[in-house]
Design an enzyme around this catalytic site. Structure first.
Site, short mmCIF file in Angstrom:
data_model
loop_
_atom_site.label_atom_id
_atom_site.label_comp_id
_atom_site.label_asym_id
_atom_site.label_seq_id
_atom_site.Cartn_x
_atom_site.Cartn_y
_atom_site.Cartn_z
N GLY A 73 -3.37 17.22 2.34
CA GLY A 73 -4.46 16.14 2.95
C GLY A 73 -4.47 14.86 1.84
O GLY A 73 -4.22 14.83 0.94
N HIS B 135 21.21 3.52 30.57
CA HIS B 135 22.18 4.44 30.55
C HIS B 135 23.11 4.05 29.74
O HIS B 135 23.76 3.12 29.78
CB HIS B 135 22.44 5.07 31.99
CG HIS B 135 23.20 6.17 31.96
ND1 HIS B 135 22.79 7.63 31.59
CD2 HIS B 135 24.71 5.97 31.82
CE1 HIS B 135 23.94 8.03 31.65
NE2 HIS B 135 25.13 7.50 31.85
N GLY C 290 1.64 23.09 1.88
CA GLY C 290 1.04 22.65 3.20
C GLY C 290 2.21 22.08 4.39
O GLY C 290 3.21 21.35 3.78
N GLY C 291 1.76 22.75 5.40
CA GLY C 291 3.03 22.61 6.16
C GLY C 291 2.42 21.63 7.47
O GLY C 291 2.60 21.92 8.72
N GLY C 292 1.94 20.47 7.17
CA GLY C 292 1.72 19.65 8.16
C GLY C 292 2.36 18.52 8.29
O GLY C 292 3.83 18.74 8.06
N GLY D 52 0.72 -1.36 0.00
CA GLY D 52 0.10 -0.21 -0.08
C GLY D 52 0.98 1.26 0.12
O GLY D 52 2.14 1.27 -0.57
N ILE E 249 3.31 15.70 6.79
CA ILE E 249 3.99 15.16 5.52
C ILE E 249 4.91 16.40 4.84
O ILE E 249 6.03 16.19 4.47
CB ILE E 249 2.94 14.41 4.56
CG1 ILE E 249 2.47 13.18 5.17
CG2 ILE E 249 3.69 14.23 3.37
CD1 ILE E 249 1.49 12.65 4.63
C1 LIG Z 1 4.51 10.63 2.05
C2 LIG Z 1 3.78 9.78 3.48
C3 LIG Z 1 4.60 9.57 4.61
C4 LIG Z 1 3.93 8.66 5.49
N1 LIG Z 1 4.61 8.44 6.53
C5 LIG Z 1 4.28 7.63 7.49
C6 LIG Z 1 4.61 7.45 8.91
O1 LIG Z 1 6.05 7.65 9.03
N2 LIG Z 1 4.05 6.67 9.83
C7 LIG Z 1 2.69 6.47 9.66
O2 LIG Z 1 2.27 5.66 10.57
N3 LIG Z 1 2.11 6.68 8.77
C8 LIG Z 1 2.60 7.25 7.63
N4 LIG Z 1 1.68 7.83 6.54
C9 LIG Z 1 0.60 7.32 6.43
C10 LIG Z 1 0.53 5.57 6.15
O3 LIG Z 1 1.12 5.68 5.04
C11 LIG Z 1 -1.06 5.43 6.02
O4 LIG Z 1 -1.86 5.80 6.98
C12 LIG Z 1 -1.26 3.89 5.84
O5 LIG Z 1 -0.37 3.47 4.45
C13 LIG Z 1 -2.62 3.32 5.74
O6 LIG Z 1 -2.86 1.94 5.59
P1 LIG Z 1 -4.12 1.33 4.92
O7 LIG Z 1 -3.69 0.00 4.92
O8 LIG Z 1 -5.33 1.79 5.58
O9 LIG Z 1 -4.20 1.98 3.51
P2 LIG Z 1 -3.04 2.10 2.04
O10 LIG Z 1 -1.79 2.02 2.58
O11 LIG Z 1 -3.53 3.27 1.67
O12 LIG Z 1 -3.46 0.96 1.29
C14 LIG Z 1 -4.70 0.84 0.67
C15 LIG Z 1 -4.42 -0.10 -0.38
O13 LIG Z 1 -5.64 -0.57 -1.08
C16 LIG Z 1 -5.54 -0.61 -2.33
N5 LIG Z 1 -6.90 -0.46 -3.18
C17 LIG Z 1 -7.55 0.79 -3.09
N6 LIG Z 1 -8.83 0.49 -3.48
C18 LIG Z 1 -8.87 -0.85 -3.82
C19 LIG Z 1 -9.95 -1.56 -4.60
N7 LIG Z 1 -11.06 -1.10 -4.81
N8 LIG Z 1 -9.70 -2.83 -4.87
C20 LIG Z 1 -8.49 -3.47 -4.51
N9 LIG Z 1 -7.24 -2.46 -3.62
C21 LIG Z 1 -7.74 -1.28 -3.52
C22 LIG Z 1 -4.58 0.51 -2.73
O14 LIG Z 1 -3.90 0.08 -3.86
C23 LIG Z 1 -3.61 0.39 -1.70
O15 LIG Z 1 -2.55 -0.48 -1.92
C24 LIG Z 1 2.47 8.25 5.55
C25 LIG Z 1 1.88 8.75 4.34
C26 LIG Z 1 2.49 9.53 3.38
C27 LIG Z 1 1.75 9.70 2.08
#
Ligand SMILES: Cc1cc2nc3c(=O)[nH]c(=O)nc-3n(C[C@H](O)[C@H](O)[C@H](O)COP(=O)(O)OP(=O)(O)OC[C@H]3O[C@@H](n4cnc5c(N)ncnc54)[C@H](O)[C@@H]3O)c2cc1C
Length: 460
Positions: free
Chosen positions: A265, A437, A178-180, A39, A182
């Site tokens: 977002g 430590h 965006g200064g959030g 993902g 990410i």
């Molecule tokens: C740049 C960036 C940095 C990040 N860094 C962090 C971090 O350091 N720590 C942290 O905790 N979080 C981080 N996050 C957030 C984190 O990546 C997400 O919270 C996490 O990936 C969510 O997991 P998920 O399994 O819910 O969804 P996702 O990882 O989004 O996976 C969903 C999957 O479902 C698939 N999918 C979607 N629709 C369908 C469908 N209809 N049929 C089949 N497959 C489908 C997609 O292709 C995808 O592979 C970051 C995000 C970004 C963008």
């Protein structure tokens, strides 16, 4: 039609963890993935950014070599090699997860799926449409980067995080919109490589929803690394040319860079899932779930970014475990109240539980204690003395309510406090726990001692 005990839609850190757990519980399981296994987190999120961040930090340390007693030639960055390493890290991990699924006999079905009935999914695979029946279905479709229409997306100069993490070269300069969490992480990554970086944030501070001390520390650290921070500035337009982008800010200022990164977002992927067909209800933009990750339809669960406004991989995985247990007849629940948050800037920031302001809003009487990294032997040895552990606990009983850690390894240090909160420990118990430590985690014990009025290495 193939029939499963559990079908998981989406193979991110929510979905693949759920599928592995269900299989471990003995369920016949499939995982349906439209893109890459792992993902967002593994392919374009947590992992590539950390690979970038760590490499940037090494470069930055080289630049500061004299501080550590080295005379080193001025380093240069090879952008394609830097990004090649990032790609190899994600490819290796992806292969690992695919191997885990195979090893646990989870059928990986490559295609896009949607619900057609309470127990049926239609999947568009390369070989054509396929119907799948399952006793339980776990929706784990995640979220995607927002792409507001007024950006010149077709120019190739404007990136989402998907492009920034998979690019084959680095930008010459960048305006981060965006200064959030990410946006600030990427600003750190680029600035430490010496890339001219500008952050534009319309709210009046960076990572606006966190503790004020932490937000200030992030702004200070970015500025120290040469980042131009423009808070309280709305972007009103962006134009692209052959050489780059020009971002127009409210008030007439124009900011130029070779590229723009838009991090404003991540809307959840709830569309075209057949939710309306089977009656799965939403709560605002996300799928409504309870503390067992059950949706409004029996037998259908939802986890991760599609069902949580707090978009973190570790929360998605935890929800995956809870959903898989329930789906396989092992009742489990998690109120999701203790969720550590990591912000990967330098210094790092991590929070858990209530902030001082949140506790005050609920009328709780709290006492706050701090331990500053300046007083930490390990921080001094590293030359990373920026930061503090800030502990928040109930005034009367000393129950740990929350913490904010700013400083090196903050995202690791926070975990001791999360464990204390999960197990309803008091500050006294934290202080009485022997910490190794010298470490950065000692700061937790020191802050607990300070809270009790017995600070050893801090004044007061
Ligand atoms: C740049 C960036 C940095 C990040 N860094 C962090 C971090 O350091 N720590 C942290 O905790 N979080 C981080 N996050 C957030 C984190 O990546 C997400 O919270 C996490 O990936 C969510 O997991 P998920 O399994 O819910 O969804 P996702 O990882 O989004 O996976 C969903 C999957 O479902 C698939 N999918 C979607 N629709 C369908 C469908 N209809 N049929 C089949 N497959 C489908 C997609 O292709 C995808 O592979 C970051 C995000 C970004 C963008």
């Amino acid at each position: 039609m193939p029939t499963y005990d559990v079908a998981v839609l989406g193979g991110g850190p929510g979905g693949y963890v759920a599928a592995l757990r269900a299989a471990k519980r003995g369920a016949k399981t499939c995982c349906i993935e439209a893109g890459l296994v792992g993902g967002v987190c593994l392919n374009v999120g947590c992992i590539p950014t950390k690979a970038m961040l760590h490499a940037s930090e090494i470069f930055h340390r080289f630049v500061r070599a004299a501080e550590y007693g080295f005379a080193a030639p001025k380093p240069t960055v090879n952008g394609p090699d830097y990004m090649k390493r990032v790609a190899s890290v994600t490819a290796g991990l992806r292969k690992g997860v695919e191997g885990l699924l195979k090893g646990r006999k989870v059928d990986l079905i490559r295609g896009r799926g949607r619900l057609t009935a309470r127990d049926t999914l239609a999947v568009e695979t390369e070989a054509g449409p396929q119907a799948i029946e399952a006793k339980a279905i776990i929706l784990a479709t995640g979220a995607r980067p927002a792409k507001p229409p007024f950006f010149p997306w077709d120019s190739g100069r404007v990136w989402t995080t998907d492009q920034a993490t998979t690019a084959t070269a680095l930008p010459e300069s960048i305006v981060v919109v965006g200064g959030g969490i990410i946006g600030c992480e990427f600003a750190t990554i680029y600035a430490e490589l010496g890339i001219r970086t500008i952050v534009v944030e319309m709210l009046d501070r960076l990572v606006a929803n966190i503790d004020d001390d932490a937000s200030k520390a992030i702004a200070k650290s970015l500025e120290k690394r040469g980042v131009t921070v423009r808070t309280g500035k709305r972007l009103v337009g962006m134009k692209a040319s052959a050489s780059g982008v020009a971002a127009e800010l409210e008030g007439g200022e124009t900011v130029q860079a070779s590229h723009a990164l838009v991090a404003v977002g991540r809307p959840p992927n709830t569309e075209n899932l057949g939710l309306e067909t089977v009656g799965v209800k939403l709560d605002g933009k996300i799928i409504k779930v309870d503390d067992r990750c059950r949706t409004s339809v029996e037998g259908i669960y939802a986890i991760g970014d599609v069902a949580e406004t707090r978009q973190y991989a570790h929360l998605a995985s935890r929800m995956g475990t809870v959903a898989a247990d329930n789906a396989t007849g092992h009742p489990a629940s998690d109120p999701r109240t203790v969720v550590p948050v990591g912000i990967y800037t330098h210094p790092e920031v991590a929070t858990v539980g209530e902030s001082e302001a949140e506790a005050a809003k609920t009328g709780k009487k709290v006492r706050v204690a701090r331990f500053h990294y300046q007083a930490s032997g390990m921080a001094r040895a590293y030359g990373d003395t920026e930061g503090q552990v800030k502990l928040i606990a109930g005034e009367e009983l000393g129950e740990v309510l929350g913490a904010v850690v700013i400083g090196r390894h903050a995202t690791d240090v926070i975990q001791g406090i999360a464990l204390a909160m999960r197990n309803e420990l008091t500050v006294e118990e934290l202080a009485a726990t022997i910490h190794p430590h010298p470490t950065f985690v000692e700061g937790v014990m020191e802050a607990a001692e300070a809270w009790l009025g017995f600070a050893v290495h801090a004044g007061g």
